[in-house]
Design a protein around this motif. Structure first.
Motif, PDB file in Angstrom:
ATOM      1  N   LYS A 269       0.840  -1.196   0.000  1.00 34.59           N
ATOM      2  CA  LYS A 269       0.000   0.000   0.000  1.00 34.59           C
ATOM      3  C   LYS A 269       0.880   1.253   0.000  1.00 34.59           C
ATOM      4  O   LYS A 269       0.715   2.157  -0.812  1.00 34.59           O
TER       5      LYS A 269
ATOM      6  N   SER B 160       2.924   1.665  -3.238  1.00 30.55           N
ATOM      7  CA  SER B 160       2.038   2.010  -4.361  1.00 30.55           C
ATOM      8  C   SER B 160       1.700   3.495  -4.356  1.00 30.55           C
ATOM      9  O   SER B 160       1.688   4.142  -5.406  1.00 30.55           O
ATOM     10  N   THR B 161       1.417   4.044  -3.167  1.00 33.88           N
ATOM     11  CA  THR B 161       1.131   5.476  -3.075  1.00 33.88           C
ATOM     12  C   THR B 161       2.308   6.288  -3.587  1.00 33.88           C
ATOM     13  O   THR B 161       2.154   7.241  -4.345  1.00 33.88           O
TER      14      THR B 161
ATOM     15  N   SER C   9       2.711   6.006  -7.325  1.00 35.67           N
ATOM     16  CA  SER C   9       1.701   6.753  -8.065  1.00 35.67           C
ATOM     17  C   SER C   9       2.058   8.237  -8.076  1.00 35.67           C
ATOM     18  O   SER C   9       1.793   8.940  -9.054  1.00 35.67           O
TER      19      SER C   9
END
Lengths: 418, 418
Positions: A23, A26-27, A30
């Motif tokens: 998580k 991924s943040t 991005s």
């Protein structure tokens, strides 16, 4: 560039912990505009890890590993990658001296298996670990980037942010960027929101708009592709304005905002102080506010009155009121809000009482919750919830709803939303 | 039987939420003795989901999907599986009437896209959803089992537990079972614990023993294979006794136990009541205790005294004490513990004060925390922590350490550990 995140650890497959590392990474990816197409979790097993690496190599340019760099025999991420890529492992002197220093600093005895953590893939760049012993690595080979990170969140998060991310950003040359902006809504269901913004969802190209529901909230993620950030923002702002013209009344914040952070921001902005008296939530309303730095400018404190006795003796609620209406009542919530506001001398008092579950409270079924608000000298206002969840989701939900009601009440009283 | 869990949802790949569904299902499968070899996360993209299914079919007998059953256009799990397996989707009357009933009950308008949720794979068994609208499915085809579950945790958890799990258990015939038992330790590092039980780790066959560190805790997972549960337990118990003979002093609980649940159990067992006064933790110590059902038998309540003024006016700490020692001090923690115990008339009082961060508090650096304990009429005892983490990990860590110190203090005072 597209990425896959491989988390290594049998504890994940046994359900002992959730994959919060994926998580987090991924943040971060991005933000760099790197697409993540897959997360994979594999156990502490060399053969299955090797097969997972082969699959990832067939579909990603950037493969990020978390976990399996520690001192124990189960930790075999770098050994498996070394074997797979045909690279030797070599001791890194800086990492080794850092490990020795770490043990010296904490006065613990360094065991032999800790030395193993200073082994790195030959030809890789070391990512320093300032919160643990295992160094990370970044390796470029055959047009692919491999990044190896440790498993504990307190180690991986700063290492990715301050060591790996800048190196990745430097490698991303002047291709276009992808920018995301998340709008957060409360008090409207996912399907209902989607119907209201159907035209926008049907006619999306650039930016795209995607809904997501969770935990009583709904979000809309606006994602724009452009050559630069400066060109992406106007696209996002225009779409945001379109959306808010339709469902703006449910909008409470953006991106990393939470209901708690927005209410703290709003209270600080309007110079309002707050206190709470909590029964079923037992401090959760206050504790979540205290996650926000700077909260001491608004949160004076409050009480946890878990038992009836505490409500009477500590908060000063009249026994006769409780005898007449019970603790799970509008009257009790109102009195808690009022008394705690008076006691702590704040502008706002909040009272939370109810039957969290699993048992009912007298004739009140589990999930019956009353929230009281005392704002200035006005008559306290109460709201009833009838929740269907388990004990702790009811408690968490009650706190979120309390923030959301408070925000609406303040707006109704003329305090501007921020 | 071995399983793979495929979670579908771009929000996971964007890092907006963690894959807690895979964690939950993995725990449940491990209770059934089903090995989970991989978790996969894939976005709301039909082609990539199809490829993930093909890979899963090459390595698992049981494939469990979470997410993508909702009403929106992004939800395409069952459509992709139907297409991949060459099966039509058909309306399920029971599911459809349940959805209609759900809307009627909540007085909301049912939109057309909600009907889509009642479509199921032809030939599948429906898994009823009592907490949302999308039904789940269980399908057997070509020797494989496919289970489709919704994404929201409050829907997937009861559905798996009460609908899917019994069906799976019925299909698992009399092959052997795998039983796991987790021992939880606090106050010892992973490497240090591993060195102490090195002989056991080196000579493991059945049961196996695997260490895991996280969040300041270390666990050892003992896993036995046997024909029946009755044959597995003696193997586990013998290994447990061997381990506890070496590192028993750090052992606080097993499996799903938490420090909070064990301290509540211990307080209830010994008939002790507790109250807390919290500054930097602002209610977290009390709120985590209140997660445990039955806590009202021991937690009376307490105070959140976030500001200096609240410590003086509400708790009755003398201003001169704060002037002399400051709020981040042993003296303040001791006074908080004592005052809250006296005020609430409990057997135990706990006080938590400190500089959570990111800013220092006067001359006290961020991460300096004092915890005070007032037990019966004895002189209060305090402990100092010097943590290195971020604001919220410091607050969470302080609460865990408070539970762990309290447990040790009670044992020292002759209260038996449970």
């Amino acid at each position: 560039m597209n990425a896959e995140i491989i988390a290594v650890g049998s504890e994940l497959l046994l359900g002992q912990i959730a994959n919060t590392n994926a998580k987090f990474i991924s943040t971060q990816l991005s933000e760099l505009g790197i697409n993540v197409f897959y997360h994979t979790v594999v156990g502490d097993n060399g053969d299955r890890l090797k097969r997972a690496i082969e699959i990832a190599e067939s579909r990603a340019d950037l493969i990020i590993f978390s976990g399996g760099l520690g001192p124990t025999k189960d930790d075999l991420t770098k050994e498996t990658i070394a074997n797979h890529l045909g690279l030797p492992l070599v001791f890194d002197d800086v990492a080794l001296s850092y490990i020795e220093q770490f043990f010296a600093q904490w006065g613990r005895t360094m065991t032999e298996n800790n030395r193993k953590q200073a082994l790195i893939l030959e030809g890789s760049e070391v990512l320093a670990n300032h919160h643990g012993m295992a160094p990370g690595m970044l390796l470029e080979k055959d047009g692919r980037i491999y990044i190896l990170l440790p498993g504990p969140p307190k180690e991986i998060e700063p290492m990715f942010q301050f060591e790996a991310k800048p190196k990745l950003a430097a490698r991303l040359n002047e291709g276009g960027i992808i920018l995301s902006h998340v709008l957060r809504f409360y008090g409207i269901g996912e399907a209902e929101l989607e119907v209201q913004v159907q035209d926008i969802l049907d006619n999306q190209t650039n930016p795209t708009v995607a809904p997501l529901a969770g935990d009583g909230e709904v979000t809309l993620r606006i994602t724009a592709k452009a050559a630069t950030e400066e060109e992406a923002w106007p696209l996002i702002r225009a779409k945001e304005a379109e959306i808010l013209a339709i469902v703006g009344e449910y909008h409470y914040g953006n991106n990393d905002d939470s209901l708690a952070s927005k209410i703290v921001e709003m209270l600080l902005h309007h110079n309002l102080t707050i206190a709470a008296a909590e029964s079923l939530t037992a401090g959760l309303f206050q504790s979540e506010l205290a996650e926000i730095p700077g909260v001491s400018g608004t949160l004076v404190g409050g009480m946890v009155t878990y038992t009836e006795q505490a409500k009477v003796q500590q908060l000063g609620i009249e026994q006769s009121l409780l005898d007449q209406y019970g603790v799970v009542s509008s009257e009790c919530a109102a009195a808690m809000a009022l008394k705690v506001r008076e006691k702590f001398g704040t502008d706002i008092g909040v009272g939370l009482t109810g039957a969290a579950g699993p048992e009912p409270h007298g004739d009140q079924p589990a999930g019956t919750i009353w929230i009281g608000f005392s704002i200035g000298n006005s008559e306290p206002i109460t709201r009833k919830l009838q929740l269907l969840g388990m004990r702790n989701s009811n408690r968490i939900r009650a706190v979120k709803l309390a923030y959301s009601y408070l925000m609406r009440l303040l707006v109704e009283k003329g305090y501007e939303k921020i």
